[in-house]
Design an enzyme around this catalytic site. Structure first.
Site, PDB file in Angstrom:
ATOM      1  N   PHE A   1      -8.456   0.836  -0.849  1.00 41.94           N
ATOM      2  CA  PHE A   1      -9.187  -0.163  -1.415  1.00 41.94           C
ATOM      3  C   PHE A   1      -8.429  -1.008  -2.630  1.00 41.94           C
ATOM      4  O   PHE A   1      -9.347  -1.720  -3.350  1.00 41.94           O
ATOM      5  CB  PHE A   1     -10.480   0.262  -2.015  1.00 41.94           C
TER       6      PHE A   1
ATOM      7  N   CYS B   1      -5.612  -9.621   3.028  1.00 44.52           N
ATOM      8  CA  CYS B   1      -6.668  -8.868   3.312  1.00 44.52           C
ATOM      9  C   CYS B   1      -7.829  -9.474   3.950  1.00 44.52           C
ATOM     10  O   CYS B   1      -8.245  -9.687   5.223  1.00 44.52           O
ATOM     11  CB  CYS B   1      -7.222  -7.803   2.536  1.00 44.52           C
TER      12      CYS B   1
ATOM     13  N   LEU C   1     -18.125 -13.702  -7.998  1.00 39.14           N
ATOM     14  CA  LEU C   1     -18.914 -14.800  -8.351  1.00 39.14           C
ATOM     15  C   LEU C   1     -18.191 -15.970  -8.906  1.00 39.14           C
ATOM     16  O   LEU C   1     -18.785 -16.845  -9.630  1.00 39.14           O
ATOM     17  CB  LEU C   1     -20.230 -14.372  -8.826  1.00 39.14           C
TER      18      LEU C   1
ATOM     19  N   THR D   1      -1.194  -4.558   9.542  1.00 39.22           N
ATOM     20  CA  THR D   1      -2.023  -4.730  10.655  1.00 39.22           C
ATOM     21  C   THR D   1      -2.460  -6.136  10.575  1.00 39.22           C
ATOM     22  O   THR D   1      -3.626  -6.471  10.293  1.00 39.22           O
ATOM     23  CB  THR D   1      -3.622  -3.736  10.371  1.00 39.22           C
TER      24      THR D   1
ATOM     25  N   VAL E   1       0.947  -1.063  -0.108  1.00 41.08           N
ATOM     26  CA  VAL E   1      -0.029  -0.150  -0.093  1.00 41.08           C
ATOM     27  C   VAL E   1       0.854   1.357   0.123  1.00 41.08           C
ATOM     28  O   VAL E   1       0.595   2.314  -0.594  1.00 41.08           O
ATOM     29  CB  VAL E   1      -0.814  -0.053   1.209  1.00 41.08           C
TER      30      VAL E   1
ATOM     31  N   ASN F   1     -14.590  -5.356   2.821  1.00 34.60           N
ATOM     32  CA  ASN F   1     -13.883  -6.648   2.631  1.00 34.60           C
ATOM     33  C   ASN F   1     -14.667  -7.906   2.930  1.00 34.60           C
ATOM     34  O   ASN F   1     -14.863  -8.898   2.520  1.00 34.60           O
ATOM     35  CB  ASN F   1     -12.632  -6.680   3.223  1.00 34.60           C
TER      36      ASN F   1
HETATM   37  P1  NAD Z   1       3.028  -4.639   4.156  1.00 32.82           P
HETATM   38  O1  NAD Z   1       3.274  -5.811   5.189  1.00 32.82           O
HETATM   39  O2  NAD Z   1       3.460  -5.032   2.709  1.00 32.82           O
HETATM   40  O3  NAD Z   1       4.009  -3.260   4.416  1.00 32.82           O
HETATM   41  C1  NAD Z   1       3.835  -2.710   5.555  1.00 32.82           C
HETATM   42  C2  NAD Z   1       5.237  -2.061   5.938  1.00 32.82           C
HETATM   43  O4  NAD Z   1       5.239  -1.125   6.858  1.00 32.82           O
HETATM   44  C3  NAD Z   1       6.308  -2.924   5.867  1.00 32.82           C
HETATM   45  O5  NAD Z   1       7.416  -2.704   4.988  1.00 32.82           O
HETATM   46  C4  NAD Z   1       6.978  -2.719   7.436  1.00 32.82           C
HETATM   47  O6  NAD Z   1       8.488  -2.643   7.386  1.00 32.82           O
HETATM   48  C5  NAD Z   1       6.649  -1.146   7.425  1.00 32.82           C
HETATM   49  N1  NAD Z   1       6.392  -0.724   9.022  1.00 32.82           N
HETATM   50  C6  NAD Z   1       5.894  -1.585   9.911  1.00 32.82           C
HETATM   51  N2  NAD Z   1       5.919  -0.715  11.125  1.00 32.82           N
HETATM   52  C7  NAD Z   1       6.647   0.359  10.648  1.00 32.82           C
HETATM   53  C8  NAD Z   1       7.166   1.661  11.372  1.00 32.82           C
HETATM   54  N3  NAD Z   1       6.830   1.746  12.991  1.00 32.82           N
HETATM   55  N4  NAD Z   1       7.813   2.636  10.828  1.00 32.82           N
HETATM   56  C9  NAD Z   1       7.797   2.576   9.550  1.00 32.82           C
HETATM   57  N5  NAD Z   1       7.503   1.487   8.664  1.00 32.82           N
HETATM   58  C10 NAD Z   1       6.839   0.505   9.415  1.00 32.82           C
HETATM   59  O7  NAD Z   1       1.295  -4.267   4.185  1.00 32.82           O
HETATM   60  P2  NAD Z   1       0.470  -3.817   3.059  1.00 32.82           P
HETATM   61  O8  NAD Z   1       0.076  -5.147   2.351  1.00 32.82           O
HETATM   62  O9  NAD Z   1       0.969  -2.683   2.412  1.00 32.82           O
HETATM   63  O10 NAD Z   1      -0.616  -3.523   4.154  1.00 32.82           O
HETATM   64  C11 NAD Z   1      -0.582  -2.115   4.954  1.00 32.82           C
HETATM   65  C12 NAD Z   1      -1.987  -2.026   5.297  1.00 32.82           C
HETATM   66  O11 NAD Z   1      -2.838  -1.653   4.423  1.00 32.82           O
HETATM   67  C13 NAD Z   1      -2.679  -2.897   6.280  1.00 32.82           C
HETATM   68  O12 NAD Z   1      -3.285  -2.586   7.127  1.00 32.82           O
HETATM   69  C14 NAD Z   1      -3.515  -3.456   5.079  1.00 32.82           C
HETATM   70  O13 NAD Z   1      -4.569  -4.460   5.550  1.00 32.82           O
HETATM   71  C15 NAD Z   1      -3.954  -2.397   4.353  1.00 32.82           C
HETATM   72  N6  NAD Z   1      -4.306  -2.715   2.857  1.00 32.82           N
HETATM   73  C16 NAD Z   1      -3.760  -3.454   2.255  1.00 32.82           C
HETATM   74  C17 NAD Z   1      -4.079  -3.970   0.942  1.00 32.82           C
HETATM   75  C18 NAD Z   1      -3.291  -5.076  -0.030  1.00 32.82           C
HETATM   76  O14 NAD Z   1      -3.817  -5.189  -0.899  1.00 32.82           O
HETATM   77  N7  NAD Z   1      -2.156  -5.122   0.529  1.00 32.82           N
HETATM   78  C19 NAD Z   1      -5.362  -3.225   0.440  1.00 32.82           C
HETATM   79  C20 NAD Z   1      -5.801  -2.431   0.995  1.00 32.82           C
HETATM   80  C21 NAD Z   1      -5.401  -1.860   2.397  1.00 32.82           C
END
Ligand code: NAD
Length: 446
Positions: A152, A263, A253, A86, A11, A211
């Site tokens: 999203f 997610c 579907l 998260t 993200v 979701n």
């Molecule tokens: P990810 O695990 O790919 O990336 C998270 C990053 O945050 C990691 O690189 C980690 O090193 C870094 N991080 C953690 N703690 C930190 C801190 N204190 N300071 C700096 N960096 C820190 O996660 P993601 O898939 O990008 O998801 C991130 C959020 O977005 C989540 O809450 C997820 O649910 C939400 N989200 C994800 C998607 C998806 O498709 N992946 C879509 C919508 C929402």
């Protein structure tokens, strides 16, 4: 506008690169020094179509920088996005907010000027209020407005989703913060109707509701598929027949091996837990989670049945490992549970995935890997198509059959029709398609 992004994962990296591409001045921060070094050296730590070019172009234009220093990300920034992970807490399935809390406290400690803290991470209802308390404790003089702006994007289509979103949700009662976010997204030239302007708690809930609803839709069609197999229907026709109803819609579907990914599993679980904590349990979601869990084991049993009821010592090819196509993400991929169940049943596995092999090798070190679909199928008793990568749509089934020792094809994505597979000498098992009468008779006679 100067923008900081905390968390440079799927993200954060996509958001950072896309915002820079809109002309903003973006600094992406991550505490993972190896990740930042890798990105700086021009190699992205993840696969997302088009992202490498977008990052390179905007780094080259001087609009996108990467650092491990939060203070650098915050310096001069009007908006700070929180995009840290998260994950589900192992002990109870609640969202683990430790990364969010840590990142926000770190921002508060170094904040010297007013800033808008934009929460993109998926967080349970009420988290914005908790973050305000954390900020006040970490730095009582900090002037930080907390806004919810859930994400999203779909992995595999993330850049397109950023540029042409179905909607942008902005959750805040602070009019200045709302105006700032509208200005930040203005270069997208979206109609105002594309913005959902709401309170912070509603915004937090919208993300989980979306979701959870999609996960329920997938689970519904999976159960319809099971009924079709028993009752003698074709789930593809059923899905088509209901999808044409504008109130239902055709998306999500497609029956398959159950939902996975970074997610849906964790977000459905977090919503169920949060609803329980608020004394308002969501039984539909709880049931969806349970059905989806059982489905992975049921799919493994289905594969074993298709292979004659016993896979001990048999070699099986698995096509597709990632939880969806166009990503290298293996988080909660159904392929993992299916492969582990098949290994438990004594099968030998040889797998191929167009982008996920590197990640897969870390999680599944005890299986063999092929260089392409045909190589994976070499000498296999059966082939199981798990992930709907487009490249698996146009396999030369006759060629694949010649590579195999056996003739079983289990198509968990219904990419092929039974007649076409059988014409290539394969014994076909799809999802939600009634077993033809002649085979039923043969099974009954066994
Ligand atoms: P990810 O695990 O790919 O990336 C998270 C990053 O945050 C990691 O690189 C980690 O090193 C870094 N991080 C953690 N703690 C930190 C801190 N204190 N300071 C700096 N960096 C820190 O996660 P993601 O898939 O990008 O998801 C991130 C959020 O977005 C989540 O809450 C997820 O649910 C939400 N989200 C994800 C998607 C998806 O498709 N992946 C879509 C919508 C929402």
């Amino acid at each position: 506008m100067r923008i900081g992004i905390i968390g440079t994962g799927y993200v954060g990296l996509v958001t950072g690169a896309c915002l820079a591409d809109l002309g903003h001045d973006v600094v992406c921060v991550d505490k993972d020094a190896a990740k930042i070094a890798q990105i700086r050296s021009g190699h992205l730590p993840l696969y997302e179509p088009g992202l490498d070019g977008l990052v390179a172009a905007n780094v080259g234009a001087g609009r996108l920088r990467f650092t491990t220093e939060i203070a650098q990300g915050l310096s001069g920034a009007q908006a700070i996005f929180i995009a840290v992970g998260t994950p589900a807490r192992r002990e109870d399935g609640n969202a683990d907010l430790s990364h969010v809390h840590e990142a926000v406290a770190a921002v508060a400690r170094v904040a010297t000027a007013p800033v808008c803290l934009v929460v993109k991470s998926t967080v349970p209802v009420g988290t914005g209020d908790t973050l305000e308390r954390i900020i006040a404790e970490a730095n009582p003089r900090a002037h930080i407005v907390v806004v919810s702006n859930p994400e999203f994007l779909r992995q595999g289509a993330a850049i397109g989703d950023f540029r042409q979103p179905d909607r942008i949700v902005i959750g805040t009662d602070d009019s200045a913060a709302r105006a700032l976010l509208l200005e930040l997204y203005a270069p997208l030239h979206l109609p105002i109707a594309a913005f959902v302007l709401t309170g912070r708690r509603s915004a937090e809930l919208i993300k989980y509701a979306a979701n959870a609803f999609l996960a329920m839709k997938i689970t519904f069609i999976n159960e319809m598929a099971d009924l079709c197999e028993k009752a003698g229907g074709d789930v593809l026709d059923v899905a088509h027949g209901i999808g044409l109803d504008a109130r239902i819609g055709a998306k999500f579907l497609n029956p398959g091996p159950g939902f996975g990914g970074s997610c849906f599993p964790k977000d459905t679980m977090a919503l169920a837990r949060s609803a329980q904590d608020h004394g308002s349990p969501m039984r539909l979601i709880e049931t969806t989670i349970a059905i989806n869990e059982q489905r992975k084991r049921a799919v493994a049993r289905k594969i074993i049945a298709a292979c004659g009821g016993d896979v001990r010592g048999k070699s099986l090819a698995i096509l597709g490992l990632t939880f969806k196509p166009d990503t290298d993400d293996m988080r909660e991929a159904p392929a993992i549970a299916i492969i582990l169940a098949l290994l438990d049943a004594g099968a030998r596995i040889r797998a191929f995935d167009p982008a996920g092999m590197e990640t897969a090798r870390l999680q599944l070190p005890n299986i063999a890997y092929g260089s392409d679909a045909y190589d994976a199928a070499r000498g296999a008793h059966g082939v199981v198509l798990v992930t709907e990568w487009p490249v698996f749509r146009s396999l030369d089934l006759s060629h694949m059959r010649r590579m195999m020792a056996g003739s079983t094809l289990v198509d968990l994505r219904n990419f092929y029709r039974r007649e076409e597979a059988e014409a290539s000498g394969l014994c076909y098992t799809g999802i939600g398609q009634a077993i033809p009468l002649r085979e039923q008779t043969a099974i009954a006679a066994e």
